[in-house]
Design a protein around this motif. Sequence first.
Motif, PDB file in Angstrom:
ATOM      1  N   UNK A  66      20.238  86.747-104.862  1.00  0.00           N
ATOM      2  CA  UNK A  66      18.781  86.855-104.755  1.00  0.00           C
ATOM      3  C   UNK A  66      18.132  86.070-105.887  1.00  0.00           C
ATOM      4  N   UNK A  67      17.221  85.164-105.535  1.00  0.00           N
ATOM      5  CA  UNK A  67      16.493  84.422-106.546  1.00  0.00           C
ATOM      6  C   UNK A  67      15.041  84.918-106.601  1.00  0.00           C
ATOM      7  N   UNK A  68      14.259  84.336-107.502  1.00  0.00           N
ATOM      8  CA  UNK A  68      12.884  84.801-107.688  1.00  0.00           C
ATOM      9  C   UNK A  68      12.050  84.631-106.432  1.00  0.00           C
ATOM     10  N   UNK A  69      12.246  83.518-105.716  1.00  0.00           N
ATOM     11  CA  UNK A  69      11.445  83.272-104.513  1.00  0.00           C
ATOM     12  C   UNK A  69      11.695  84.346-103.462  1.00  0.00           C
ATOM     13  N   UNK A  70      12.963  84.698-103.259  1.00  0.00           N
ATOM     14  CA  UNK A  70      13.280  85.736-102.281  1.00  0.00           C
ATOM     15  C   UNK A  70      12.700  87.077-102.721  1.00  0.00           C
ATOM     16  N   UNK A  71      12.803  87.388-104.011  1.00  0.00           N
ATOM     17  CA  UNK A  71      12.255  88.655-104.507  1.00  0.00           C
ATOM     18  C   UNK A  71      10.744  88.715-104.283  1.00  0.00           C
ATOM     19  N   UNK A  72      10.062  87.612-104.467  1.00  0.00           N
ATOM     20  CA  UNK A  72       8.609  87.600-104.244  1.00  0.00           C
ATOM     21  C   UNK A  72       8.285  87.773-102.756  1.00  0.00           C
ATOM     22  N   UNK A  73       9.118  87.232-101.900  1.00  0.00           N
ATOM     23  CA  UNK A  73       8.919  87.462-100.466  1.00  0.00           C
ATOM     24  C   UNK A  73       9.027  88.951-100.131  1.00  0.00           C
ATOM     25  N   UNK A  74       9.962  89.633-100.778  1.00  0.00           N
ATOM     26  CA  UNK A  74      10.126  91.076-100.563  1.00  0.00           C
ATOM     27  C   UNK A  74       8.895  91.828-101.074  1.00  0.00           C
ATOM     28  N   UNK A  75       8.386  91.419-102.218  1.00  0.00           N
ATOM     29  CA  UNK A  75       7.154  92.022-102.732  1.00  0.00           C
ATOM     30  C   UNK A  75       6.035  91.912-101.702  1.00  0.00           C
ATOM     31  N   UNK A  76       5.852  90.719-101.177  1.00  0.00           N
ATOM     32  CA  UNK A  76       4.783  90.480-100.204  1.00  0.00           C
ATOM     33  C   UNK A  76       4.989  91.348 -98.961  1.00  0.00           C
ATOM     34  N   UNK A  77       6.226  91.431 -98.483  1.00  0.00           N
ATOM     35  CA  UNK A  77       6.519  92.239 -97.297  1.00  0.00           C
ATOM     36  C   UNK A  77       6.268  93.718 -97.549  1.00  0.00           C
ATOM     37  N   UNK A  78       6.383  94.138 -98.809  1.00  0.00           N
ATOM     38  CA  UNK A  78       6.137  95.538 -99.174  1.00  0.00           C
ATOM     39  C   UNK A  78       4.662  95.833 -99.389  1.00  0.00           C
ATOM     40  N   UNK A  79       3.807  94.812 -99.238  1.00  0.00           N
ATOM     41  CA  UNK A  79       2.377  95.005 -99.450  1.00  0.00           C
ATOM     42  C   UNK A  79       1.976  94.981-100.904  1.00  0.00           C
ATOM     43  N   UNK A  80       2.826  94.390-101.749  1.00  0.00           N
ATOM     44  CA  UNK A  80       2.557  94.312-103.182  1.00  0.00           C
ATOM     45  C   UNK A  80       2.209  92.865-103.547  1.00  0.00           C
ATOM     46  N   UNK A  81       1.536  92.661-104.663  1.00  0.00           N
ATOM     47  CA  UNK A  81       1.065  91.311-104.990  1.00  0.00           C
ATOM     48  C   UNK A  81       2.204  90.315-105.164  1.00  0.00           C
ATOM     49  N   UNK A  82       2.153  89.244-104.381  1.00  0.00           N
ATOM     50  CA  UNK A  82       3.171  88.194-104.456  1.00  0.00           C
ATOM     51  C   UNK A  82       3.183  87.540-105.830  1.00  0.00           C
ATOM     52  N   UNK A  83       2.053  87.534-106.501  1.00  0.00           N
ATOM     53  CA  UNK A  83       1.924  86.851-107.788  1.00  0.00           C
ATOM     54  C   UNK A  83       2.193  87.760-108.982  1.00  0.00           C
ATOM     55  N   UNK A  84       2.825  88.920-108.762  1.00  0.00           N
ATOM     56  CA  UNK A  84       3.135  89.824-109.871  1.00  0.00           C
ATOM     57  C   UNK A  84       3.977  89.101-110.926  1.00  0.00           C
ATOM     58  N   UNK A  85       3.867  89.561-112.155  1.00  0.00           N
ATOM     59  CA  UNK A  85       4.578  88.921-113.272  1.00  0.00           C
ATOM     60  C   UNK A  85       6.059  89.319-113.254  1.00  0.00           C
ATOM     61  N   UNK A  86       6.936  88.337-113.215  1.00  0.00           N
ATOM     62  CA  UNK A  86       8.374  88.607-113.288  1.00  0.00           C
ATOM     63  C   UNK A  86       8.750  88.882-114.739  1.00  0.00           C
ATOM     64  N   UNK A  87       9.383  90.037-114.979  1.00  0.00           N
ATOM     65  CA  UNK A  87       9.774  90.368-116.351  1.00  0.00           C
ATOM     66  C   UNK A  87      11.278  90.420-116.542  1.00  0.00           C
ATOM     67  N   UNK A  88      12.046  90.442-115.453  1.00  0.00           N
ATOM     68  CA  UNK A  88      13.506  90.411-115.557  1.00  0.00           C
ATOM     69  C   UNK A  88      14.080  89.987-114.213  1.00  0.00           C
ATOM     70  N   UNK A  89      15.200  89.249-114.267  1.00  0.00           N
ATOM     71  CA  UNK A  89      15.898  88.851-113.049  1.00  0.00           C
ATOM     72  C   UNK A  89      17.385  88.915-113.340  1.00  0.00           C
ATOM     73  N   UNK A  90      18.011  89.944-112.807  1.00  0.00           N
ATOM     74  CA  UNK A  90      19.441  90.144-113.004  1.00  0.00           C
ATOM     75  C   UNK A  90      20.003  90.850-111.791  1.00  0.00           C
ATOM     76  N   UNK A  91      20.534  92.036-112.007  1.00  0.00           N
ATOM     77  CA  UNK A  91      20.991  92.837-110.875  1.00  0.00           C
ATOM     78  C   UNK A  91      19.813  93.178-109.962  1.00  0.00           C
ATOM     79  N   UNK A  92      18.627  93.328-110.554  1.00  0.00           N
ATOM     80  CA  UNK A  92      17.375  93.508-109.831  1.00  0.00           C
ATOM     81  C   UNK A  92      16.370  92.461-110.289  1.00  0.00           C
ATOM     82  N   UNK A  93      15.361  92.215-109.469  1.00  0.00           N
ATOM     83  CA  UNK A  93      14.179  91.484-109.918  1.00  0.00           C
ATOM     84  C   UNK A  93      13.133  92.539-110.281  1.00  0.00           C
ATOM     85  N   UNK A  94      12.588  92.445-111.482  1.00  0.00           N
ATOM     86  CA  UNK A  94      11.641  93.436-111.972  1.00  0.00           C
ATOM     87  C   UNK A  94      10.304  92.748-112.222  1.00  0.00           C
TER      88      UNK A  94
END
Length: 288
Positions: free
Chosen positions: A1-29
């Motif tokens: 999972x990369x940042x772009x895919x994680x942002x797509x999931x955010x958007x699908x969840x109804x959350x802001x696509x432009x949220x600030x990424x603070x960590x990317x490892x086992x999870x995208x946070x």
Amino acid sequence: MDEARARDILHAAGLPHAAELIALGENAVFRTRDLVVKVGRDSAAAPELLRRAQREVALAGWLADAGVPTVRAAEPHARTVEGHPVTLWHRLPDAVRPAVPADLAPLLRQVHALPAPDGFTLPRRELLGGVERWLRLAGDAIDPADAAYLRERRDGFAGRAAALAPRLTPGPIHGDALPRNVHVTPAGPVLVDLETFSSDLREHDLVVLALSRDRYGLDPLAYDEFTAAYGWDVRTWDGCAVLRGARETASCAWVAQHAPANPAALAEFRRRVASLRAEDPAVRWYPF
């Protein structure tokens, strides 16, 4: 999972696509307004990831009820969005300073004093359980001989760890007890990142910083302050070398999963495996 895919999931969840990424490892946070959002990897190939996310939410409530300062979930259950577990958390106040090992020790003492929770069961600390998945994700980016070496090493340490006689009474543990998983608020240190909570040897939590001292350059004085605050140094226990070896094996495999897309991760993976093959415990390991 990369940042772009994680942002797509955010958007699908109804959350802001432009949220600030603070960590990317086992999870995208991500951080957005008064929330922190954790997006896990696709659980279709690893169903345990969804179970772990559900358990993390339940754990937050249990720890809060037990008086352990911890992050609070903003929703009572994990969501599943296009196969990915998504959890929402109340954003903590900004940290007043970076956490140090001595901040972690009192929180661990509180956790280690707890009995098993009611209402849900904590798993064993499967420290080596992710090795196969991480090596599979690494694919052809790593030398097959290195992957085979880590699998053999995993199997050996799994058997030795199962035979250990603990010094401390087994029970709930954090599972990834590092200062990075403590957030120092104006009211004091708070425990975060609960997804590796388990019920197992308490020594698992203490070996983490012993390895940090030896491999990752943790100041020995900071380590001594941690052991003084906790009340015991795990390095005096006969089983320490076994849990350390198991954790080193897992740490190498964890880095491997990032090798296909990250040259720095591949270089670090090779450094770590080489030091294990050479049986050289003094080689410094680095983040990437």
